[in-house]
Scaffold this motif. Sequence first.
Motif, PDB file in Angstrom:
ATOM      1  N   ASP A   1       0.840  -1.187   0.000  1.00 32.08           N
ATOM      2  CA  ASP A   1       0.000   0.000   0.000  1.00 32.08           C
ATOM      3  C   ASP A   1       0.882   1.247   0.000  1.00 32.08           C
ATOM      4  O   ASP A   1       1.921   1.301   0.667  1.00 32.08           O
ATOM      5  CB  ASP A   1      -0.905  -0.019   1.241  1.00 32.08           C
ATOM      6  N   GLN A   2       0.451   2.256  -0.748  1.00 35.64           N
ATOM      7  CA  GLN A   2       1.235   3.486  -0.821  1.00 35.64           C
ATOM      8  C   GLN A   2       1.358   4.159   0.540  1.00 35.64           C
ATOM      9  O   GLN A   2       2.334   4.866   0.794  1.00 35.64           O
ATOM     10  CB  GLN A   2       0.583   4.445  -1.833  1.00 35.64           C
ATOM     11  N   THR A   3       0.403   3.940   1.409  1.00 43.86           N
ATOM     12  CA  THR A   3       0.499   4.552   2.730  1.00 43.86           C
ATOM     13  C   THR A   3       1.673   3.973   3.520  1.00 43.86           C
ATOM     14  O   THR A   3       2.287   4.663   4.332  1.00 43.86           O
ATOM     15  CB  THR A   3      -0.809   4.340   3.497  1.00 43.86           C
ATOM     16  N   HIS A   4       1.992   2.681   3.275  1.00 47.88           N
ATOM     17  CA  HIS A   4       3.164   2.108   3.924  1.00 47.88           C
ATOM     18  C   HIS A   4       4.433   2.838   3.495  1.00 47.88           C
ATOM     19  O   HIS A   4       5.319   3.113   4.311  1.00 47.88           O
ATOM     20  CB  HIS A   4       3.287   0.621   3.579  1.00 47.88           C
TER      21      HIS A   4
ATOM     22  N   ASP B   1      11.802  11.291  10.866  1.00 45.71           N
ATOM     23  CA  ASP B   1      11.785  11.364  12.327  1.00 45.71           C
ATOM     24  C   ASP B   1      12.921  10.558  12.970  1.00 45.71           C
ATOM     25  O   ASP B   1      13.014  10.534  14.199  1.00 45.71           O
ATOM     26  CB  ASP B   1      10.446  10.847  12.859  1.00 45.71           C
ATOM     27  N   ALA B   2      13.754   9.895  12.156  1.00 45.30           N
ATOM     28  CA  ALA B   2      14.841   9.055  12.673  1.00 45.30           C
ATOM     29  C   ALA B   2      14.312   8.001  13.635  1.00 45.30           C
ATOM     30  O   ALA B   2      14.916   7.712  14.668  1.00 45.30           O
ATOM     31  CB  ALA B   2      15.921   9.906  13.340  1.00 45.30           C
ATOM     32  N   ASN B   3      13.180   7.402  13.287  1.00 45.79           N
ATOM     33  CA  ASN B   3      12.513   6.428  14.140  1.00 45.79           C
ATOM     34  C   ASN B   3      12.804   5.035  13.589  1.00 45.79           C
ATOM     35  O   ASN B   3      12.077   4.519  12.723  1.00 45.79           O
ATOM     36  CB  ASN B   3      11.011   6.708  14.177  1.00 45.79           C
ATOM     37  N   GLY B   4      13.884   4.418  14.043  1.00 48.39           N
ATOM     38  CA  GLY B   4      14.230   3.084  13.576  1.00 48.39           C
ATOM     39  C   GLY B   4      13.252   2.026  14.027  1.00 48.39           C
ATOM     40  O   GLY B   4      12.997   1.058  13.302  1.00 48.39           O
ATOM     41  N   ALA B   5      12.675   2.198  15.222  1.00 48.46           N
ATOM     42  CA  ALA B   5      11.704   1.211  15.709  1.00 48.46           C
ATOM     43  C   ALA B   5      10.476   1.155  14.814  1.00 48.46           C
ATOM     44  O   ALA B   5       9.925   0.085  14.546  1.00 48.46           O
ATOM     45  CB  ALA B   5      11.310   1.544  17.152  1.00 48.46           C
ATOM     46  N   GLN B   6      10.027   2.322  14.323  1.00 44.93           N
ATOM     47  CA  GLN B   6       8.869   2.333  13.442  1.00 44.93           C
ATOM     48  C   GLN B   6       9.190   1.668  12.102  1.00 44.93           C
ATOM     49  O   GLN B   6       8.333   0.995  11.515  1.00 44.93           O
ATOM     50  CB  GLN B   6       8.408   3.773  13.217  1.00 44.93           C
ATOM     51  N   LEU B   7      10.402   1.847  11.604  1.00 46.19           N
ATOM     52  CA  LEU B   7      10.787   1.184  10.357  1.00 46.19           C
ATOM     53  C   LEU B   7      10.727  -0.330  10.509  1.00 46.19           C
ATOM     54  O   LEU B   7      10.222  -1.033   9.626  1.00 46.19           O
ATOM     55  CB  LEU B   7      12.196   1.622   9.958  1.00 46.19           C
ATOM     56  N   ILE B   8      11.237  -0.841  11.623  1.00 41.98           N
ATOM     57  CA  ILE B   8      11.196  -2.284  11.840  1.00 41.98           C
ATOM     58  C   ILE B   8       9.756  -2.764  11.993  1.00 41.98           C
ATOM     59  O   ILE B   8       9.382  -3.838  11.508  1.00 41.98           O
ATOM     60  CB  ILE B   8      12.035  -2.648  13.074  1.00 41.98           C
ATOM     61  N   ALA B   9       8.912  -1.953  12.648  1.00 51.17           N
ATOM     62  CA  ALA B   9       7.505  -2.332  12.791  1.00 51.17           C
ATOM     63  C   ALA B   9       6.816  -2.394  11.430  1.00 51.17           C
ATOM     64  O   ALA B   9       5.999  -3.295  11.166  1.00 51.17           O
ATOM     65  CB  ALA B   9       6.799  -1.331  13.708  1.00 51.17           C
ATOM     66  N   ILE B  10       7.120  -1.457  10.542  1.00 51.85           N
ATOM     67  CA  ILE B  10       6.525  -1.479   9.203  1.00 51.85           C
ATOM     68  C   ILE B  10       6.996  -2.714   8.440  1.00 51.85           C
ATOM     69  O   ILE B  10       6.202  -3.381   7.752  1.00 51.85           O
ATOM     70  CB  ILE B  10       6.892  -0.189   8.448  1.00 51.85           C
ATOM     71  N   ALA B  11       8.289  -3.047   8.552  1.00 45.49           N
ATOM     72  CA  ALA B  11       8.798  -4.237   7.869  1.00 45.49           C
ATOM     73  C   ALA B  11       8.148  -5.506   8.416  1.00 45.49           C
ATOM     74  O   ALA B  11       7.820  -6.424   7.648  1.00 45.49           O
ATOM     75  CB  ALA B  11      10.315  -4.307   8.010  1.00 45.49           C
ATOM     76  N   ASP B  12       7.932  -5.578   9.721  1.00 42.58           N
ATOM     77  CA  ASP B  12       7.273  -6.749  10.304  1.00 42.58           C
ATOM     78  C   ASP B  12       5.834  -6.863   9.819  1.00 42.58           C
ATOM     79  O   ASP B  12       5.342  -7.969   9.538  1.00 42.58           O
ATOM     80  CB  ASP B  12       7.308  -6.661  11.831  1.00 42.58           C
ATOM     81  N   ASP B  13       5.149  -5.731   9.717  1.00 44.08           N
ATOM     82  CA  ASP B  13       3.770  -5.757   9.222  1.00 44.08           C
ATOM     83  C   ASP B  13       3.722  -6.222   7.770  1.00 44.08           C
ATOM     84  O   ASP B  13       2.821  -6.980   7.381  1.00 44.08           O
ATOM     85  CB  ASP B  13       3.157  -4.361   9.366  1.00 44.08           C
ATOM     86  N   MET B  14       4.687  -5.773   6.966  1.00 43.07           N
ATOM     87  CA  MET B  14       4.744  -6.233   5.580  1.00 43.07           C
ATOM     88  C   MET B  14       5.000  -7.726   5.506  1.00 43.07           C
ATOM     89  O   MET B  14       4.429  -8.430   4.650  1.00 43.07           O
ATOM     90  CB  MET B  14       5.830  -5.463   4.821  1.00 43.07           C
TER      91      MET B  14
END
Length: 697
Positions: A245-248, A258-271
Amino acid sequence: MTYQVLARKWRPRSFDTLIGQDHVVRALTHALNTQRLHHAWLFTGTRGVGKTTLSRILAKALNCEQGVSATPCGQCRSCTEIDQGRFVDYVELDAASNRGVDEMTQLLEQAVYAPSAARYKVYMIDEVHMLTGHAFNAMLKTLEEPPAHVKFILATTDPQKIPVTVLSRCLQFNLKQMTVPAIEQHLQDILQQENIPAEIPALRLLAQAASGSMRDALSLTDQAIAYSAGSVSTDDVQGMLGTIDQTHLLHILHALIDANGAQLIAIADDMALRGLSFRGALADLAVLLSRIAIQQRVPGALPPDEPNIQGIEELAQLLSADHVQLFYSVVVHSRDELALAPDEYAGFIMACMRLLALIPAGSLPAVATPAPATPVVASAPAATVTEAPVIGAAPTPPAVPVAAQPTSTTAAAPEPDLPPASPPKVIQDTPPWETAAPSSTATTRVGIQPPMVERGVQTIAAGAAQQATPWDTPSQPSSVAEPVVAEASASVIQPPSVDKPVVSSPSVDEPPPYEEPPIDDSAYDSMSQSDHDADFLTGDIENGDNTPLMDDAVQQAVAALDLPTPTIPKPERLSPTQWAELAPTLPLSGWASELAQQAEWVECAGNDITLRVAIRSADDSLAKSRINTVLNEYFGQVLRLHIEYGSTGDDTAYAIAQAERAQRQAQAESDAQQNPFILALIQQFDAQVVPDSIQAK
């Protein structure tokens, strides 16, 4: 009634309904209307762009009962049977399964007969590049001058494999890939006529996944209708195609900002949980970054119906143009490196970490770093004292500015037992960063030594001399720069004459003054080269006053190295046998090495060396120059190499190596004949040793 797939049901029946090939339609239409009909056409293009469809339309235009025109009626017997694929005078041949010369010969034998019920007999050969070379040769004559009632239509996806002799006999038309807007509009028209509800973003995803093929787009649409149970929705198409999804993607870029590495990993896990393709995600992220770059450079160039246009405009304001380019480069290269990663998830995470390292500096939290210590400086401005390093002493930290007193200079950290430092000998306006370079003591080279050994001995001797004289005394010739005081004014200040106190260490005796002794070369001239080499390395060579050139410290250092004593004869004393031993060890390669090993030593007269070679080669000049350079470096003197051509003896390195190889071969054959295992095989199984099969190591 049996269901017919969309790709067959909505196949274009005329030139007017053909999508995306206007340049081909224009040429064929003009040719049909003016009756300028060629006997062979070649359609090239990727799969699903309309090659077979165009061939059928052209066959109908040629055989329509209403006459040859660009607008066949589509109602007559010829048109309907061609559409249904059962017209007797229209033959579609698959060259992938009929690629031999026998099949081509059979087709050409039938071509001489007149058509059964049509105006022209049309042969359509699909994937013609699959034919063999003999099949192409068999059809050349007929393809060049076919009967008047025969037309050839060739189609291929790889025109590079078709012989040029065939290409020159055909009119070639390159069919283009379909554009995404054209495919999207065509799908929208078809689904409206099929009464199937569809969302525009879903159709755009199908058009992008088709990669320019209309047939692929229609096949994916059939799959999407079945997947969505009678409709085409965006969520279902994304789930079917495995696209992200483009929103991802927007969330990924915001997390980077935002330099938020935790959010990047969370997005990858969701994918990963959704089963989305990380390769496709990187491709879509590259497309999104390209849209952001376009919005930054050319505002308003993106269409209003662009997906997530508001998010693109927002990111175009938050990201700098340089970071967009860096992000795009990292994403594209990371997509290529996914095959090298342990798995796609790890590769995607590493790509995100790379992007995280390139985020704008303003979004990073400030990290407090300790400030460097500032030296305490007296309030009154004064000159800057820069002390030159003392040879042989331990390294000292860089000099810092100190306050200069009217009559003396204060040291940075004086020893409590040492007397105060004396006024500097030289006071000038030299900047503090321009210190005088240490004056190097001239060294006398004794004899001819190999370069590496000579430099190593000189280095050890210099280090030992530095350790032996750690203190700079007035009586010793100074080899380092005196302290330099840089003052603000540009004028040179002459200090009053003050006696300089001697600074010495209580634990180190002051060495005697050093004077350069004269060197008597007569003793060296009477020595042989090998004796001199041994004496030089052990420190036994003496000057004119019978004092050794090396002191005890240098001799101990040389003894610790355990250096081998080199024996390098002078070139005028070199013999052919010594040259044969020396040639393979020289740092040569290629023809230069071969030339040196095949050359025979003739003589060395003065600085001229002569070698004899049996065979002349075109590369001798370059090899000769390389050998000359290596010999100059080896002997340590300038030599001139001459090569003469003639018969050589058995004392070349190559001849010696060949003789040794022949001796080893003879020994190996003798050992094989006496080997018990081989003898047992010969006796029990009547075996035979194949000549020349025994090879010595």
